[in-house]
Motif scaffolding. Sequence first.
Motif, mmCIF file in Angstrom:
data_model
loop_
_atom_site.group_PDB
_atom_site.id
_atom_site.type_symbol
_atom_site.label_atom_id
_atom_site.label_comp_id
_atom_site.label_asym_id
_atom_site.label_seq_id
_atom_site.Cartn_x
_atom_site.Cartn_y
_atom_site.Cartn_z
ATOM 1 N N UNK A 173 -7.851 -3.210 -5.626
ATOM 2 C CA UNK A 173 -8.252 -1.925 -6.202
ATOM 3 C C UNK A 173 -7.341 -0.861 -5.587
ATOM 4 N N UNK A 174 -6.421 -0.275 -6.336
ATOM 5 C CA UNK A 174 -5.492 0.699 -5.740
ATOM 6 C C UNK A 174 -6.176 2.032 -5.445
ATOM 7 N N UNK A 175 -6.210 2.411 -4.175
ATOM 8 C CA UNK A 175 -6.875 3.648 -3.766
ATOM 9 C C UNK A 175 -5.912 4.811 -3.569
ATOM 10 N N UNK A 176 -4.707 4.539 -3.066
ATOM 11 C CA UNK A 176 -3.785 5.643 -2.793
ATOM 12 C C UNK A 176 -2.380 5.114 -2.588
ATOM 13 N N UNK A 177 -1.415 5.997 -2.872
ATOM 14 C CA UNK A 177 -0.022 5.749 -2.520
ATOM 15 C C UNK A 177 0.296 6.637 -1.323
ATOM 16 N N UNK A 178 0.818 6.035 -0.253
ATOM 17 C CA UNK A 178 1.049 6.767 0.992
ATOM 18 C C UNK A 178 2.495 6.577 1.426
ATOM 19 N N UNK A 179 3.139 7.667 1.821
ATOM 20 C CA UNK A 179 4.514 7.606 2.320
ATOM 21 C C UNK A 179 4.492 7.728 3.832
ATOM 22 N N UNK A 180 5.170 6.785 4.485
ATOM 23 C CA UNK A 180 5.186 6.813 5.948
ATOM 24 C C UNK A 180 6.504 6.268 6.462
ATOM 25 N N UNK A 181 7.153 7.043 7.327
ATOM 26 C CA UNK A 181 8.395 6.632 7.975
ATOM 27 C C UNK A 181 9.422 6.101 6.977
ATOM 28 N N UNK A 182 9.565 6.825 5.873
ATOM 29 C CA UNK A 182 10.590 6.481 4.898
ATOM 30 C C UNK A 182 10.229 5.376 3.934
ATOM 31 N N UNK A 183 8.979 4.888 3.964
ATOM 32 C CA UNK A 183 8.586 3.800 3.073
ATOM 33 C C UNK A 183 7.284 4.156 2.354
ATOM 34 N N UNK A 184 7.141 3.599 1.145
ATOM 35 C CA UNK A 184 5.925 3.790 0.365
ATOM 36 C C UNK A 184 4.999 2.596 0.544
ATOM 37 N N UNK A 185 3.702 2.890 0.678
ATOM 38 C CA UNK A 185 2.672 1.861 0.806
ATOM 39 C C UNK A 185 1.599 2.079 -0.260
ATOM 40 N N UNK A 186 1.063 0.976 -0.751
ATOM 41 C CA UNK A 186 -0.166 1.013 -1.533
ATOM 42 C C UNK A 186 -1.316 0.697 -0.590
ATOM 43 N N UNK A 187 -2.322 1.553 -0.563
ATOM 44 C CA UNK A 187 -3.531 1.293 0.212
ATOM 45 C C UNK A 187 -4.659 1.029 -0.778
ATOM 46 N N UNK A 188 -5.353 -0.087 -0.595
ATOM 47 C CA UNK A 188 -6.415 -0.415 -1.535
ATOM 48 C C UNK A 188 -7.344 -1.483 -1.000
ATOM 49 N N UNK A 189 -8.335 -1.807 -1.799
ATOM 50 C CA UNK A 189 -9.332 -2.814 -1.420
ATOM 51 C C UNK A 189 -8.867 -4.177 -1.909
ATOM 52 N N UNK A 190 -8.630 -5.090 -0.967
ATOM 53 C CA UNK A 190 -8.196 -6.446 -1.287
ATOM 54 C C UNK A 190 -9.427 -7.287 -1.617
ATOM 55 N N UNK A 191 -9.465 -7.851 -2.830
ATOM 56 C CA UNK A 191 -10.646 -8.600 -3.267
ATOM 57 C C UNK A 191 -10.871 -9.846 -2.419
ATOM 58 N N UNK A 192 -9.827 -10.617 -2.154
ATOM 59 C CA UNK A 192 -9.997 -11.876 -1.426
ATOM 60 C C UNK A 192 -10.423 -11.633 0.016
ATOM 61 N N UNK A 193 -9.909 -10.578 0.625
ATOM 62 C CA UNK A 193 -10.207 -10.288 2.027
ATOM 63 C C UNK A 193 -11.379 -9.334 2.184
#
Length: 238
Positions: A173-193
């Motif tokens: 479930x994609x919650x946010x796009x976050x930029x940190x130290x020159x890189x983009x991350x997707x932060x979200x809820x992982x169904x399996x974990x």
Amino acid sequence: MTDRLERLINLVIALRETRRPMTAAEIRQRVAGYGQSDQEAFRRMFERDKADLRDLGVPVDTATLEPYDDRPGYRIDPRRYNLPDVSLAPDELAALALAVQATGLHDEGEAALLKLEVASGEPTGGRRSADPGLGVSLEAPHRETLVAAQVSRTVVTFAYRPPGRSAEQRVVDPHAMVHRRGRWYLVGHDHARDGRRAYRLDRIEGAVKTTGGSGAFPEPDAEVSVDDVVPAPAAGGP
């Protein structure tokens, strides 16, 4: 709910535009939504609407009509109701220009940004399509697809390659796009974990696919930060 909202909007417009305070009788007659034949029903509705507007910060004033007319009148002073002019510094405009590009709201965002630029006297002009000097690059794989899925709250699937391991399929479930130290991350809820995780976009292999329809999960109930799920890298690390 829609009828009540329309009535409140009509009331705000009428009280803001009137040159002199309006009596309750005039409001009942002229403002759409107050066509009740029962005087007591109108009175209760108007008192409730007036209180709700004041709770929302709308300055509904009560004033005397004339020296010899003691009936109460109502109006909204535009000077107290209108928002003050917005003036932004160049770096603030640059940050907004970046946000417009990052979210993909090009038409609506560009129009709003142009109005703010004119009001502030600091047009960004051609810089809108470039890095506005904040050290943030918009070039990242899958970014637009993931932003669209985040906005529509649509579940995504993709193959993700953690450091030193082979790629694994993830359902998120994609919650946010976050930029940190020159890189983009997707932060979200992982169904399996069954928990929140962060995924570096350049470690996603193949295509990002959506599954199911929009509105598949609720909006996150707290501010999303990559720091919550990714430890700070060591100096010089990725």
